[in-house]
Design an enzyme around this catalytic site. Sequence first.
Site, PDB file in Angstrom:
ATOM      1  N   ASP A  65      68.432  89.148   2.645  1.00  0.00           N
ATOM      2  CA  ASP A  65      68.790  89.405   4.045  1.00  0.00           C
ATOM      3  C   ASP A  65      69.332  90.814   4.157  1.00  0.00           C
ATOM      4  O   ASP A  65      70.095  91.258   3.306  1.00  0.00           O
ATOM      5  CB  ASP A  65      69.849  88.405   4.524  1.00  0.00           C
ATOM      6  CG  ASP A  65      70.225  88.636   5.986  1.00  0.00           C
ATOM      7  OD1 ASP A  65      69.306  88.665   6.823  1.00  0.00           O
ATOM      8  OD2 ASP A  65      71.415  88.811   6.276  1.00  0.00           O
ATOM      9  N   GLU A  92      62.940  89.196   5.457  1.00  0.00           N
ATOM     10  CA  GLU A  92      62.722  89.010   6.873  1.00  0.00           C
ATOM     11  C   GLU A  92      61.874  90.176   7.366  1.00  0.00           C
ATOM     12  O   GLU A  92      62.138  91.320   7.024  1.00  0.00           O
ATOM     13  CB  GLU A  92      64.075  88.998   7.586  1.00  0.00           C
ATOM     14  CG  GLU A  92      64.101  88.136   8.787  1.00  0.00           C
ATOM     15  CD  GLU A  92      65.526  87.981   9.322  1.00  0.00           C
ATOM     16  OE1 GLU A  92      65.685  87.300  10.312  1.00  0.00           O
ATOM     17  OE2 GLU A  92      66.449  88.562   8.727  1.00  0.00           O
ATOM     18  N   ASP A 103      76.121  86.076   5.710  1.00  0.00           N
ATOM     19  CA  ASP A 103      75.002  86.819   5.135  1.00  0.00           C
ATOM     20  C   ASP A 103      74.251  85.998   4.088  1.00  0.00           C
ATOM     21  O   ASP A 103      73.028  85.991   4.045  1.00  0.00           O
ATOM     22  CB  ASP A 103      75.501  88.127   4.523  1.00  0.00           C
ATOM     23  CG  ASP A 103      76.169  89.014   5.568  1.00  0.00           C
ATOM     24  OD1 ASP A 103      75.609  89.129   6.675  1.00  0.00           O
ATOM     25  OD2 ASP A 103      77.248  89.557   5.286  1.00  0.00           O
TER      26      ASP A 103
END
Length: 408
Positions: free
Chosen positions: A189, A273, A354
């Site tokens: 992430d 992502e 996170d």
Amino acid sequence: MQLRYSFRLYPSAGQRMALARAFGCARVVFNDALRARETARSAGLPFIPSRELSKQLTTSKKTPERAWLTEVSSVVLQQSLRDLDTAYKNFFDSLKGKRPKMGPPRFKSRKDTRQSVRFTANAGWKVTPGGKLRLPKIGDVPVRWSRTLPSASSTVTVIKDSAGRHFASFVVETDPETLPATDSAVGIDLGLTHFAILSDGTKISSPRFLRRAEKNFRKAQRDLSRKAKGSSNRAKARIKVARAHARTADARREFHHQLSTKLIRDNQAVAVEDLAVKGLARTRMAKSVHDAGWSAFTTMLEYKAAKYGRTLIRIGRFEPTSQVCSQCGVKDGPKPLHIRTWTCGACGAVLDRDINAAVNIAKAAGLAVSACGARVRPGLVPAQREETGTHPKPQPVTTGRQAGISVF
Ligand SMILES: [Zn+2]
């Protein structure tokens, strides 16, 4: 796969002048040809074909106004025309919807931050036995061979960047070198507080050498803004900014290389992502996203995955990864950015914002990981490129892009 290798060049003062002349001539030829085509277009005349432009170039070299074009390798000038053709082709393809929307070719300026010329095999360039780069009408230019080229290249592009540094860039064909298989997988992430957060809980910040380079860059920028417009001190400060900028870019690239190599070596599958960076550019996150160079980093992950036989999965932004509990899957709504940890109301798990997102990314990619450990069960490694497309939403996109990749 094709990879681009760049090496620093150290041209002498005379060679720098010869290169500057080559950049200038290539630019003039490009602009002349672009102007000819644009004039024809506004007069309602047909598109001027490449061979006609080539003929016009040969004729113009014989005129007094353009006689100086003979001072540089004619291959360089022909390649400049080729570049214009590519720019037009890309533009026409974008009009047909074959590639993302883009504008028509634009005139080049001597003020462009990046100048380049290309020498093909026809130009007769070569690497001398002493390891110098022999360029026609320029000379034997010293090169710092920071790594070995895996195979010969027929073409070399010489680039001058905004900091006034010269590079030789080669595109070479390389074979994938498959690394021994591993059963590890990881979700990553993009953090706001850290450069990256891994689904195993690792938080990665930028290294000190990058932070220091960034600090120097900001200082150089501040100094520049204090100098009076048009003064010679301002010109000097501007060069300092360009140099500091180049050093920051190098340090960032180095960090991206180190981290991406480690992640690809340690894991069979990596999920990230697929941030719509362009969409984010309009938000408050813009600065951090651009500074972090996330898209440059994922590009590295992509080609290294292809190179070493690993899988990179991009997860579309369908699921709000910070709103779903990574342990039980319950979606309990958005949380303001300042909330860094919370307890899931359904299962009672204590979640770090996170890490929770990184685990959700890994899960969305079909990787079986847990918040601690991040192990993949054998057989659950996602399908290779050929087999994708049958995945449920969110649709993972595996690696594929191969051109235009830089390796330093
Ligand atoms: Zn839960």
